[in-house]
Design a protein around this motif. Structure first.
Motif, mmCIF file in Angstrom:
data_model
loop_
_atom_site.group_PDB
_atom_site.id
_atom_site.type_symbol
_atom_site.label_atom_id
_atom_site.label_comp_id
_atom_site.label_asym_id
_atom_site.label_seq_id
_atom_site.Cartn_x
_atom_site.Cartn_y
_atom_site.Cartn_z
ATOM 1 N N ASP A 69 0.976 -1.220 0.001
ATOM 2 C CA ASP A 69 -0.124 -0.189 -0.590
ATOM 3 C C ASP A 69 0.256 1.432 0.053
ATOM 4 O O ASP A 69 0.242 2.143 -0.312
ATOM 5 C CB ASP A 69 -1.046 0.619 1.181
ATOM 6 N N GLY A 70 2.180 1.453 0.353
ATOM 7 C CA GLY A 70 2.893 2.416 -0.063
ATOM 8 C C GLY A 70 3.536 2.605 -1.436
ATOM 9 O O GLY A 70 3.532 1.621 -1.865
ATOM 10 N N ASP A 71 3.932 4.350 -1.561
ATOM 11 C CA ASP A 71 4.626 4.216 -2.372
ATOM 12 C C ASP A 71 6.354 4.314 -1.653
ATOM 13 O O ASP A 71 5.718 5.951 -1.032
ATOM 14 C CB ASP A 71 3.983 5.821 -3.138
ATOM 15 N N PHE A 72 7.393 4.331 -2.134
ATOM 16 C CA PHE A 72 8.568 4.334 -1.703
ATOM 17 C C PHE A 72 9.575 5.445 -2.928
ATOM 18 O O PHE A 72 10.155 4.870 -3.406
ATOM 19 C CB PHE A 72 8.961 2.849 -1.236
ATOM 20 N N LEU A 73 10.419 5.451 -2.348
ATOM 21 C CA LEU A 73 11.238 6.606 -2.851
ATOM 22 C C LEU A 73 12.445 6.865 -1.392
ATOM 23 O O LEU A 73 12.601 7.097 -0.551
ATOM 24 C CB LEU A 73 11.187 8.253 -3.505
ATOM 25 N N GLY A 74 13.448 6.774 -2.541
ATOM 26 C CA GLY A 74 14.528 6.195 -1.712
ATOM 27 C C GLY A 74 15.756 7.498 -2.803
ATOM 28 O O GLY A 74 16.248 7.012 -4.114
ATOM 29 N N ILE A 75 16.148 8.416 -2.218
ATOM 30 C CA ILE A 75 17.214 8.724 -2.566
ATOM 31 C C ILE A 75 18.995 8.597 -1.863
ATOM 32 O O ILE A 75 19.385 9.092 -0.909
ATOM 33 C CB ILE A 75 17.251 10.539 -2.282
ATOM 34 N N ASP A 76 20.053 9.184 -2.626
ATOM 35 C CA ASP A 76 21.338 8.616 -2.512
ATOM 36 C C ASP A 76 22.239 9.534 -3.572
ATOM 37 O O ASP A 76 22.209 9.348 -4.845
ATOM 38 C CB ASP A 76 21.501 7.377 -2.442
ATOM 39 N N PHE A 77 23.517 10.376 -2.712
ATOM 40 C CA PHE A 77 23.905 10.687 -3.305
ATOM 41 C C PHE A 77 25.029 9.830 -4.704
ATOM 42 O O PHE A 77 26.354 10.221 -4.997
ATOM 43 C CB PHE A 77 24.675 11.738 -2.948
ATOM 44 N N PHE A 99 14.072 4.632 -7.130
ATOM 45 C CA PHE A 99 15.465 5.373 -6.748
ATOM 46 C C PHE A 99 16.157 6.639 -7.499
ATOM 47 O O PHE A 99 16.019 6.835 -8.699
ATOM 48 C CB PHE A 99 16.637 3.997 -5.797
ATOM 49 N N VAL A 100 16.750 7.868 -6.553
ATOM 50 C CA VAL A 100 17.001 8.673 -7.457
ATOM 51 C C VAL A 100 17.949 8.691 -6.498
ATOM 52 O O VAL A 100 18.366 9.199 -5.791
ATOM 53 C CB VAL A 100 15.497 9.716 -7.519
ATOM 54 N N GLU A 101 19.483 9.205 -8.132
ATOM 55 C CA GLU A 101 20.412 10.307 -7.748
ATOM 56 C C GLU A 101 19.988 11.735 -7.614
ATOM 57 O O GLU A 101 19.572 12.185 -7.877
ATOM 58 C CB GLU A 101 21.382 10.383 -8.796
ATOM 59 N N GLY A 102 20.953 12.220 -5.959
ATOM 60 C CA GLY A 102 20.495 13.384 -5.937
ATOM 61 C C GLY A 102 21.739 13.875 -4.687
ATOM 62 O O GLY A 102 21.315 12.947 -3.683
ATOM 63 N N PHE A 104 22.306 16.218 -1.821
ATOM 64 C CA PHE A 104 21.262 17.237 -0.265
ATOM 65 C C PHE A 104 21.216 18.772 -0.526
ATOM 66 O O PHE A 104 20.565 19.214 -0.252
ATOM 67 C CB PHE A 104 21.971 16.782 0.729
ATOM 68 N N ALA A 105 22.798 18.801 -1.025
ATOM 69 C CA ALA A 105 22.558 20.735 -1.326
ATOM 70 C C ALA A 105 21.440 20.843 -2.211
ATOM 71 O O ALA A 105 21.259 22.136 -2.005
ATOM 72 C CB ALA A 105 24.298 20.626 -0.996
ATOM 73 N N ALA A 106 21.853 20.391 -2.880
ATOM 74 C CA ALA A 106 20.992 21.026 -4.203
ATOM 75 C C ALA A 106 19.217 20.373 -3.959
ATOM 76 O O ALA A 106 18.908 21.848 -4.380
ATOM 77 C CB ALA A 106 21.003 19.947 -5.624
ATOM 78 N N LEU A 107 18.918 18.794 -3.417
ATOM 79 C CA LEU A 107 17.558 19.582 -3.473
ATOM 80 C C LEU A 107 17.296 20.523 -1.821
ATOM 81 O O LEU A 107 16.069 20.389 -1.798
ATOM 82 C CB LEU A 107 17.143 17.467 -2.610
#
Length: 512
Positions: A69-77, A99-102, A104-107
């Protein structure tokens, strides 16, 4: 150190761990213990979950599998981490995670509209290992990405428990920065250096007696963990009051602990320690003072963006949360539960009725409280249950059982482990979480999934084949077994897995 890493050591990939405290049901239970409304008002309601610094993505994939039932997003540099997480999600056939490359400073400067807002946000192994500027960026992300009522899990190395290790970590970083040794070599060089300091009864080792124990512990810890723990340019154990002040900038309030037993502090402390806290009601002072009393080293705190208290007569949560048995060994006369503030003991005679009621299924807190002689003191019953969950004897989930089993997902996890992947957890549908397994269990599970008919007759032989393929041996008391001793242990483990473990896994929704 590369500039894109902001001083975070990327010489070795992050570990492939799973942390039960990050599961949505676990977080909801912890908040319910504090009398607070969870982000989801009811079990089965759709939700969104964000992990900032998702590492290899293994843990988040297991949560996505166990929570359809969940929608999951993982962000890592780290592109290595993101690639692994995305590949694993595809391998497991998961459609509710990405999964998304990101950075933290820019986000923090600009949170993408397409990412949206989240009901749960988790930061594990991040907050006390990055520079202050990145912590400010994380606060901006939490302010933009946290929905009203969102729960935020943040873990960090805490003061004062890490104070004794400051000289050791400083020297390890200096050894690496000066080019004396790198990676695990820097850890080994630093360990040898402090062995010399201890041998000559140096001032620092005499002044910090706990330092010796901390260094000794590094001899038995995985290399990847040691690099990730000690060799960051920015390694800053924090006081709880510091984190409370910083997260307040995102309208977040400290609302509980994902380390369940700590929600009963200071009540579980000795009376003389509770006396030290008397009259100190300011939250920040009280938290830091409590951490001094127990010499806290690691916190798993839960913050809420607009915490709401349940109505005084509202007890629906006691009907909604269910307990499951996780350990299937016979109850010892006394169960010892270790916490950051000491050990607690529960006698089998005090908890046998609880385990009898749970049996081979599950039981709600309300049902347990209604048992004759068990729930007379609901506060005491809740303490016992929390200690049993904390100690790994019981698991806690939200809602009625009956979720689809994780057979296909876990079969694929096991098949990857059988060829050397470092996975030691399996998703459990009825827990909304995952459980830890040992090598022999996951290899036996792979054998069962690959050929159930042969498994019925030759489970031990199939385990031996997989161990040989990986170049591993069973061990006892830390020593590898050989010959007849190993053969006997193989057959014993296969028999236990077949008769006890596999049926229990079916009940938990680990396999169909």
């Amino acid at each position: 150190m590369s500039s894109w890493s902001h001083g975070y050591n990327v010489s070795a990939g992050y570990t492939y761990g799973f942390y039960r405290e990050m599961a949505p049901d676990w977080i909801d239970f912890a908040l319910a213990l504090r009398g607070l409304v969870a982000p989801r008002r009811s079990a089965g309601a759709p939700f969104r979950y964000l992990e900032l610094g998702s590492g290899q993505g293994f843990g988040l994939c297991l949560l996505a599998a166990a929570n359809p039932d969940g929608d999951f997003l993982g962000i890592d540099f780290s592109p290595e981490h993101v690639a692994h997480g995305a590949s694993l999600a595809d391998e497991l056939g998961l459609t509710n995670i990405r999964f998304v490359e990101g950075d933290f400073a820019a986000l923090g400067a600009h949170w993408p509209v397409e990412h949206g807002a989240f009901d749960y946000i988790a930061l594990h192994g991040i907050y006390s290992w990055v520079p202050e500027a990145i912590r400010r960026s994380l606060i901006a992300i939490l302010a933009a990405a946290g929905a009203p009522g969102a729960a935020v899990y943040v873990s960090f190395n805490a003061m004062p428990g890490w104070a004794s290790s400051l000289p050791f970590q400083h020297m390890l970083r200096l050894i690496e920065r000066e080019g004396v040794a790198r990676g695990i070599g820097a850890v080994e060089t630093g360990r040898a250096l402090f062995d010399q300091l201890s041998a000559v009864e140096s001032g620092v080792t005499k002044a910090l007696p706990e330092l010796r124990t901390r260094i000794e512990n590094t001899r038995n810890q995985p290399e990847a963990y040691l690099v990730q723990e000690y060799l960051h340019e920015n390694w800053h154990p924090l006081w709880c009051s510091q984190v409370m002040g910083e997260l307040g900038g995102a309208k977040l309030s400290l609302s509980g602990s994902a380390t369940l037993a700590e929600n009963f502090l200071p009540q579980l402390l000795p009376a003389n320690m509770q006396g030290v806290l008397a009259g100190h009601d300011r939250p920040t002072l009280r938290e830091d003072l409590t951490d001094c009393l127990i010499n806290q080293t690691f916190r798993r705190d839960l913050y809420v963006r607009g915490p709401r208290r349940r109505h005084p007569g509202e007890s629906a949560w006691q009907e909604e949360f269910r307990l499951w048995r996780i350990k299937w060994s016979d109850l010892p006369e006394t169960i010892g539960v270790t916490t950051a503030f000491g050990s607690a003991s529960l006698k089998a005679t005090e908890i046998a009725a609880i385990f009898d009621a749970i049996g081979e299924g599950s039981c709600s807190l309300a049902e347990l409280a209604a048992l004759p002689g068990v729930g007379a003191d609901r506060h005491l019953l809740t303490q016992k249950l929390v200690l049993l969950v904390h100690g790994g004897w019981l698991g806690c989930s939200r809602g009625e059982p009956g979720g689809a089993g994780m057979g296909a997902v876990n079969a694929r996890v096991a098949s990857l482990a059988a060829v050397g992947a470092p996975y030691r957890n399996l998703a459990a549908a009825n827990l909304g979480s995952a459980i830890a397994v040992v090598d022999s269990e996951i290899l036996l599970f792979d054998a069962y999934c690959q050929n159930p008919r042969r498994f019925e007759q030759e489970a031990g032989a199939m385990l031996s084949e997989r161990l040989a393929r990986l170049g591993r041996r069973l061990a006892k008391d830390g020593q590898p077994l050989t010959g007849d001793a190993e053969a006997a242990q193989v057959e014993q483990q296969a028999a236990t897995f077949t008769s006890r473990t596999l049926p229990a896994w079916r009940r938990l929704g680990i396999t169909d």
